[in-house]
Design an enzyme around this catalytic site. Sequence first.
Site, PDB file in Angstrom:
ATOM      1  N   CYS A 239      48.265  -6.521  38.026  1.00  0.00           N
ATOM      2  CA  CYS A 239      49.390  -6.858  37.122  1.00  0.00           C
ATOM      3  C   CYS A 239      50.020  -8.134  37.670  1.00  0.00           C
ATOM      4  O   CYS A 239      51.195  -8.154  38.044  1.00  0.00           O
ATOM      5  CB  CYS A 239      50.405  -5.727  37.061  1.00  0.00           C
ATOM      6  SG  CYS A 239      49.706  -4.089  36.747  1.00  0.00           S
ATOM      7  N   ALA A 240      49.231  -9.203  37.721  1.00  0.00           N
ATOM      8  CA  ALA A 240      49.576 -10.375  38.533  1.00  0.00           C
ATOM      9  C   ALA A 240      50.711 -11.221  37.980  1.00  0.00           C
ATOM     10  O   ALA A 240      51.393 -11.905  38.729  1.00  0.00           O
ATOM     11  CB  ALA A 240      48.332 -11.237  38.730  1.00  0.00           C
ATOM     12  N   GLY A 244      52.730 -14.754  41.906  1.00  0.00           N
ATOM     13  CA  GLY A 244      53.459 -14.888  43.166  1.00  0.00           C
ATOM     14  C   GLY A 244      52.880 -14.068  44.303  1.00  0.00           C
ATOM     15  O   GLY A 244      52.693 -14.557  45.423  1.00  0.00           O
ATOM     16  N   LYS A 245      52.567 -12.817  44.020  1.00  0.00           N
ATOM     17  CA  LYS A 245      52.035 -11.935  45.071  1.00  0.00           C
ATOM     18  C   LYS A 245      50.557 -12.236  45.345  1.00  0.00           C
ATOM     19  O   LYS A 245      50.086 -12.058  46.466  1.00  0.00           O
ATOM     20  CB  LYS A 245      52.270 -10.473  44.691  1.00  0.00           C
ATOM     21  CG  LYS A 245      53.761 -10.121  44.641  1.00  0.00           C
ATOM     22  CD  LYS A 245      54.005  -8.681  44.266  1.00  0.00           C
ATOM     23  CE  LYS A 245      55.508  -8.400  44.210  1.00  0.00           C
ATOM     24  NZ  LYS A 245      56.163  -9.021  43.044  1.00  0.00           N
ATOM     25  N   ASP A 308      51.390  -3.846  40.954  1.00  0.00           N
ATOM     26  CA  ASP A 308      52.814  -4.208  40.875  1.00  0.00           C
ATOM     27  C   ASP A 308      53.198  -4.055  39.409  1.00  0.00           C
ATOM     28  O   ASP A 308      53.225  -5.013  38.657  1.00  0.00           O
ATOM     29  CB  ASP A 308      52.994  -5.645  41.377  1.00  0.00           C
ATOM     30  CG  ASP A 308      54.452  -6.085  41.342  1.00  0.00           C
ATOM     31  OD1 ASP A 308      55.333  -5.214  41.440  1.00  0.00           O
ATOM     32  OD2 ASP A 308      54.696  -7.298  41.208  1.00  0.00           O
ATOM     33  N   CYS A 361      59.924  -3.119  41.081  1.00  0.00           N
ATOM     34  CA  CYS A 361      61.222  -3.674  41.478  1.00  0.00           C
ATOM     35  C   CYS A 361      62.320  -2.831  40.816  1.00  0.00           C
ATOM     36  O   CYS A 361      63.277  -3.351  40.253  1.00  0.00           O
ATOM     37  CB  CYS A 361      61.342  -5.153  41.134  1.00  0.00           C
ATOM     38  SG  CYS A 361      61.030  -5.562  39.409  1.00  0.00           S
TER      39      CYS A 361
END
Length: 410
Positions: A239-240, A244-245, A308, A361
């Site tokens: 789930c890019a 960033g990750k 994510d 988050c």
Amino acid sequence: MLRIFRLPLHREFSRMKLHNNTIRGVHQALDAIFEQGQYADKVIERTLKSNPKWGARDRSFIAETTYEMVRWWRLITYLSPSNDYWDLFGTYWLMQGNALPPWEEFERLNAEKIKGKFESLKNPAILESIPDWLEEIGKKELGELWQAEIQSLNEEAEVVLRVNTLKTTRERLKNQLAADGIQTYIVKGYPDALVLEERQNVFRNPAFKEGLFEVQDASSQLVAAALAVEPGMRVIDACAGAGGKSLHLAALMENKGKVISMDVEEWKLQQAKLRARRNGVSIFEPKLIEGSKTIKRLKESADRLLLDVPCSGLGVLRRNPDTKWKLSPESIEKVQQTQQELLQTYPSMLKPGGQMVYATCSILPSENELQVKKFLESEAGKEFQLIEETKVLAQESGFDGFYIARLLKK
């Protein structure tokens, strides 16, 4: 002097002379956010572009004032004599202990009346400027932790940089930024993070253009680190988003191996491609998710898998205060369904013996540990075991709220 907030926000503006055109810039931004339902960050970007003659101080005033008025919108509208934008701005300005100029636009405002109304206020949802339903969910899910957490989430977020270790070291970047007048400090427990001492636009700095850092909250930086990657691995970030990750993973892998960044939105992957180029990442491979076939084709192909997942975003209200006005109990329920669907299907891409991180988050257990528990109890999760989980609360860390669970595929 009337000051309602717990902290004297933006003291640099308290001595600033107010100008009609910059206040109108704030009005324009608020109208786009609340009347047209647009996202605050995009609105502010567009508002600032609309008047290139504004100086750095004016631009900062418009951006920060808009964000803070969005953050405290419910409380401001409760205390204001009307929903007229001049009254709303004037109420906000008085709430910080500032004096208003004797303009006719502010003639309806009375500081003592506003203060009296605030002092008689008992509703915690209005005091913390959140919807009633969010106060109920927060209390139900976090119990006695909720009050301190929502107070922390109502504070302004610090600007955190993630050092790109493929191109520089934290110490070298710290010194380079200091030479440009940007002071930063190091926080224990976050090996790649530098925190700005004062908020400022770092995207124009040459170090950013050279790919020496990305802007990424300290809590968010814990996610890639939790995956325990090694150089040469094949890693899927399922789930890019804008990557960033994925970039952090590539740096942790010393740019050796493969990072497959997947998303259902092609434009996000295009953004990620540009960022990868700037960061000097050569092991980045974008892959659009076109349906279940994309997932099936990658069955048992990854040494590590990052999920994510989409979430309510309640852990990042500091930097996205407009989120709380766009959410609803129904939207949170819908995103929880999506989270479980992803948990039921995406882990098939992981090799036996591989590890997976599930992250959000959000601060709500219903999006976090309860989702992992439900997965582990299901048929799809029977091959997995929980290795460790980290619950990051803003009140404890000083950064965003996050949840990170690391699981092993037996």
